[in-house]
Design a protein around this motif. Structure first.
Motif, short mmCIF file in Angstrom:
data_model
loop_
_atom_site.label_atom_id
_atom_site.label_comp_id
_atom_site.label_asym_id
_atom_site.label_seq_id
_atom_site.Cartn_x
_atom_site.Cartn_y
_atom_site.Cartn_z
N LEU A 25 -2.80 -6.36 -1.72
CA LEU A 25 -3.65 -5.26 -1.26
C LEU A 25 -4.89 -5.83 -0.56
O LEU A 25 -5.31 -6.96 -0.85
CB LEU A 25 -4.08 -4.39 -2.45
CG LEU A 25 -2.97 -3.60 -3.16
CD1 LEU A 25 -3.51 -2.92 -4.41
CD2 LEU A 25 -2.34 -2.58 -2.21
N ALA A 34 -8.36 2.50 -1.96
CA ALA A 34 -9.48 1.89 -2.71
C ALA A 34 -10.50 2.97 -3.03
O ALA A 34 -11.05 3.60 -2.13
CB ALA A 34 -10.10 0.77 -1.90
N MET A 85 0.82 -1.22 0.00
CA MET A 85 0.00 0.00 0.00
C MET A 85 0.85 1.27 0.00
O MET A 85 0.32 2.37 -0.19
CB MET A 85 -0.94 0.01 1.21
CG MET A 85 -2.01 -1.06 1.19
SD MET A 85 -3.13 -0.94 2.61
CE MET A 85 -4.04 0.57 2.20
N LYS A 137 -1.67 3.64 -1.70
CA LYS A 137 -2.77 3.04 -2.44
C LYS A 137 -4.07 3.17 -1.64
O LYS A 137 -4.15 2.78 -0.48
CB LYS A 137 -2.49 1.55 -2.69
CG LYS A 137 -1.26 1.27 -3.53
CD LYS A 137 -1.46 1.70 -4.97
CE LYS A 137 -0.26 1.28 -5.83
NZ LYS A 137 -0.40 1.75 -7.21
N TYR A 191 -8.05 0.48 -6.83
CA TYR A 191 -7.02 1.17 -6.04
C TYR A 191 -6.32 2.24 -6.88
O TYR A 191 -5.98 2.02 -8.05
CB TYR A 191 -5.98 0.15 -5.53
CG TYR A 191 -6.43 -0.52 -4.25
CD1 TYR A 191 -6.13 0.03 -3.00
CD2 TYR A 191 -7.16 -1.70 -4.28
CE1 TYR A 191 -6.54 -0.58 -1.82
CE2 TYR A 191 -7.56 -2.32 -3.11
CZ TYR A 191 -7.25 -1.76 -1.88
OH TYR A 191 -7.66 -2.35 -0.72
N TYR A 239 -13.23 -4.10 -1.50
CA TYR A 239 -12.48 -2.94 -2.00
C TYR A 239 -12.06 -3.15 -3.45
O TYR A 239 -11.56 -4.22 -3.83
CB TYR A 239 -11.26 -2.69 -1.12
CG TYR A 239 -11.59 -2.56 0.35
CD1 TYR A 239 -12.53 -1.62 0.79
CD2 TYR A 239 -10.99 -3.39 1.30
CE1 TYR A 239 -12.85 -1.51 2.14
CE2 TYR A 239 -11.31 -3.28 2.65
CZ TYR A 239 -12.24 -2.35 3.06
OH TYR A 239 -12.55 -2.25 4.38
#
Length: 706
Positions: free
Chosen positions: A640, A673, A505, A671, A664, A661
């Motif tokens: 993720l 969503a 992320m 990152k 992204y 989610y």
């Protein structure tokens, strides 16, 4: 001419003043006024008839208006429902009416009764059930047939049972919203016991356990003619009405065996100090006292007068001394409670500012002790007696009240002239009688004390009064996962999976460094009326502040979390957020990935394993801290977050929620969503599409305060 007129007016006024002077000089102070004996009240007498099946009838004609009303009371109640199905009696009483009968659905009943401005209602309480009827005289036969059918042949359709369960669960979810309601409920449980049928709570699990078969069996066992009392009043001829009632009800046969008895109350006098901590209030709700008594006892009249003097109204000692003189109370009240079938509760209740909590308790106990140790004055007794006697007449101001009261006395086994006898006894009560009753029944050294308030703001610690028992009012959530202690290997694997996710992320340190974040989004919420589109903005100031603003058709709604305080701001004004909403805000913050990055070393991350989620290979980890937990599904291909799953409280009670989610995008190297889908028990409930995200932008700190 004008001067003469003025002069004559002055002379007349002068003479009038002097003519009234002797009267003024002879007037008595209002406290010295003597009142004559009140006139006797003429009470209409209903006709009493007992049918062959045991139904006891009370019939009273009233031809003033063309209406007929009827009310039955029968021996059924929550006192006899299984503890693990608490709520069964109430739901049975509700669905008897909403579900209709075996020949007419509940919605059809509604339609037919609305057309003729009539009503049929049913309900079941603690020790009795009731069924009422109200109609114009001309429609009585039609409404009586519907009433009889619902009473004897309810259908209990599954869909109406489910609606009743939702209503009960909604009430459970809100039961900690009102501080006064909490205080009354918890004090009642202190006196009777939390497991007593007179005090126990319905819970989500007990409501879920109730089946249609349970309702059918409960109705068959308890809704019967044996022990039933039926009162009828209105525009009818007694002989004609009696014939109709015989024809309608006399063929009804009930269950075999004796009627159930009211469960006994076992009470041990003791001194306890109990606290329900609430950090979101600035005043304390205080209850103290012990068990009360029964109606229709030799000492009842003296106890009624004792109660009037101690805490019964505006002339009471609690009102005059604690509220007016000492300035301790916003609201003060009390009662020496007495019931017909089981003992009532004696309580003194007071609301005061937090800093004076302990002082107020000492004053309440002092007044209770003085009631028993020092004789009351004749003046106090006279004021209390006159207050009670002056209100007595309003017990008989309509035939409706007369016949319903007599039927109630018959149902509970009290003499039909109970109230008249009590009046005669009250007229004879003496100062010595009141003191003797106070000495016999009040136990100032053995009171149970309950405080609902913020102990951080008490002027003195509650422990100065005695050892403090802290009461947990958390609502049990069935199905909420109790996360077991993870093995060292499972912890290592779980933390490794989370670290890999945070790295994907943007890096754990980078995520943890974010101080504030603002999401602006379009929210589509699924409702029973269809989908509703809303504009939403959420601002988070880590670690413990959030402000969510929803723009709705009826106006803007704002939900604020600031540490352990939560506010709900609506067009109608601001108020402390109800507990379920506050808890949801706390949980939402806990589940945020940026929050996870901040406390990754504080949470327990338990490796569950590799599995499939929506046909995608995922790593599943349970993230928990204290009572908070959720399942985290990490996309094996991207590392993720793909989804989370958790149990939470909705307006309809506990529910299983999934958040999925998608889409992204990169925001400041992190990152995020852009799209979230929400599912409630597998059904789509919401969709959120982000419009913009601002990290570490300017945030007005006052938004978390109002």
């Amino acid at each position: 001419m004008k001067k003469t007129t003025i002069m004559m007016t002055g002379l007349i006024l002068f003479a009038l003043i002097f003519s009234l002077a002797p009267l003024a000089s002879g007037q008595k102070h209002y406290k010295e006024l003597q009142y004559g004996k009140l006139n006797d009240v003429t009470i209409p007498q209903p006709k009493q008839v007992t049918l062959k099946n045991g139904i006891r009838l009370f019939l009273l004609e009233d031809h003033e208006l063309p209406f007929i009303k009827m009310q039955a009371r029968f021996v059924a109640g929550s006192a006899w429902e299984p503890a693990d199905k608490a709520g069964l009696a109430g739901i049975t009483g509700m669905v008897m009416r909403t579900g209709g009968s075996q020949t007419m659905a509940g919605d059809q009943v509604d339609e037919k009764l609305e057309k003729i401005a009539a009503s049929v209602e049913t309900g079941i309480g603690t020790l009795d059930g009731s069924a009422g009827l109200s109609t114009l005289k001309e429609h009585f036969d039609k409404v009586l047939a519907i009433y009889n059918d619902i009473l004897r042949n309810p259908a209990f359709p599954s869909e109406k049972i489910e609606l009743a369960k939702i209503e009960y669960k909604s009430a459970i979810s809100r039961r900690n919203d009102d501080v006064g309601g909490i205080a009354q409920r918890e004090y009642t449980q202190l006196i009777y016991g939390a497991d007593s049928p007179y005090a126990r709570d319905e819970e989500y699990a007990t409501i879920d356990a109730i089946t249609r078969e349970d309702l059918i069996a409960f109705h068959k066992k308890y809704v019967q003619p044996k022990g039933m009392v039926l009162a009828v009043w209105g525009d009818f001829k007694t002989a004609e009405m009696l014939g109709k009632l015989r024809k309608t009800f006399e063929s009804w046969r009930g269950a075999a065996g004796p009627l159930p008895k009211a469960p006994p109350v076992e009470y041990a006098f003791r001194n306890t100090v109990n606290l329900v901590p609430r950090s979101d209030v600035n005043q304390s709700n205080i209850y103290l006292g012990h068990i009360g008594g029964l109606m229709n006892t030799p000492d009842e009249a003296a106890l009624v007068m004792m109660n009037e003097i101690l805490s019964g109204g505006f002339a009471s000692r609690l009102m005059n001394r604690l509220r007016a003189t000492e300035g301790l109370a916003y609201h003060v009240s009390g009662a020496y409670g007495a019931n017909a079938l089981y003992p009532g509760i004696f309580y003194m209740m007071l609301q005061t500012q937090s800093g004076r909590t302990v002082e107020a308790i000492h004053s309440m106990v002092r007044e209770m002790r003085l009631m028993a140790t020092e004789p009351i004055s004749e003046a106090e007794l006279n004021i209390a007696r006159e207050s009670w006697l002056n209100a007595y007449v309003f017990n008989f101001d309509s035939k409706d009240e007369v016949v319903r009261r007599m039927a109630s006395y018959a149902f509970t086994g009290l003499p039909l002239d109970y109230l008249q006898k009590l009046r005669a006894q009250i007229e004879q009560v003496t100062v010595a009688d009141v003191q003797r009753a106070a000495q016999k029944y009040l136990r100032p050294d053995q009171v149970q004390i309950l405080v609902v308030g913020n102990p951080a703001e008490f002027g003195e610690p509650l422990s100065k009064i005695g050892p403090v028992n802290e009461i947990d009012i958390t609502i049990p959530v069935p199905g909420a996962e109790a996360v077991p202690e993870a093995s060292a290997e499972a912890k290592d694997q779980g933390h490794a999976a989370i670290q890999q996710m945070l790295s994907a992320m943007g890096g754990a340190d980078k995520l943890a460094a974010v101080q504030t974040i603002e999401y602006t989004a379009k929210l589509i919420q699924t409702t029973p009326m269809g989908e509703m589109s809303l504009d939403a903005k959420t601002t988070i100031a880590f670690p413990d502040k959030s402000c969510s603003v929803l723009v709705m058709p009826q106006g803007q709604i704002k939900m604020i979390l600031n540490g352990d305080k939560a506010l709900l701001v609506a067009p109608q004004g601001s108020m402390p957020a109800p507990e379920p909403i506050k808890q949801n805000m706390i949980e939402n913050l806990f589940r945020d990935p940026l929050m996870l990055a901040r406390q990754v070393d504080e949470v327990q991350a338990q490796w569950v394993g590799e599995t499939l989620y929506q046909d995608k290979p995922v790593r599943e980890v349970i993230v928990s801290k204290g009572a908070l937990n959720y399942h985290l599904f990490i996309d094996k291909a991207t590392s993720l977050p793909l989804a989370i799953k958790y149990t939470t409280i909705s307006q309809q009670g506990p529910t299983e929620v999934e958040e999925r989610y998608e889409d992204y995008r990169d925001v400041n190297g992190i990152k995020v969503a852009w799209r979230t889908l929400g599912f409630d028990k597998g059904s789509k409930a919401s969709e959120s599409a982000i419009v913009s995200v601002v990290m570490d932008g300017p945030v007005d700190p006052t938004m978390f305060e109002k």
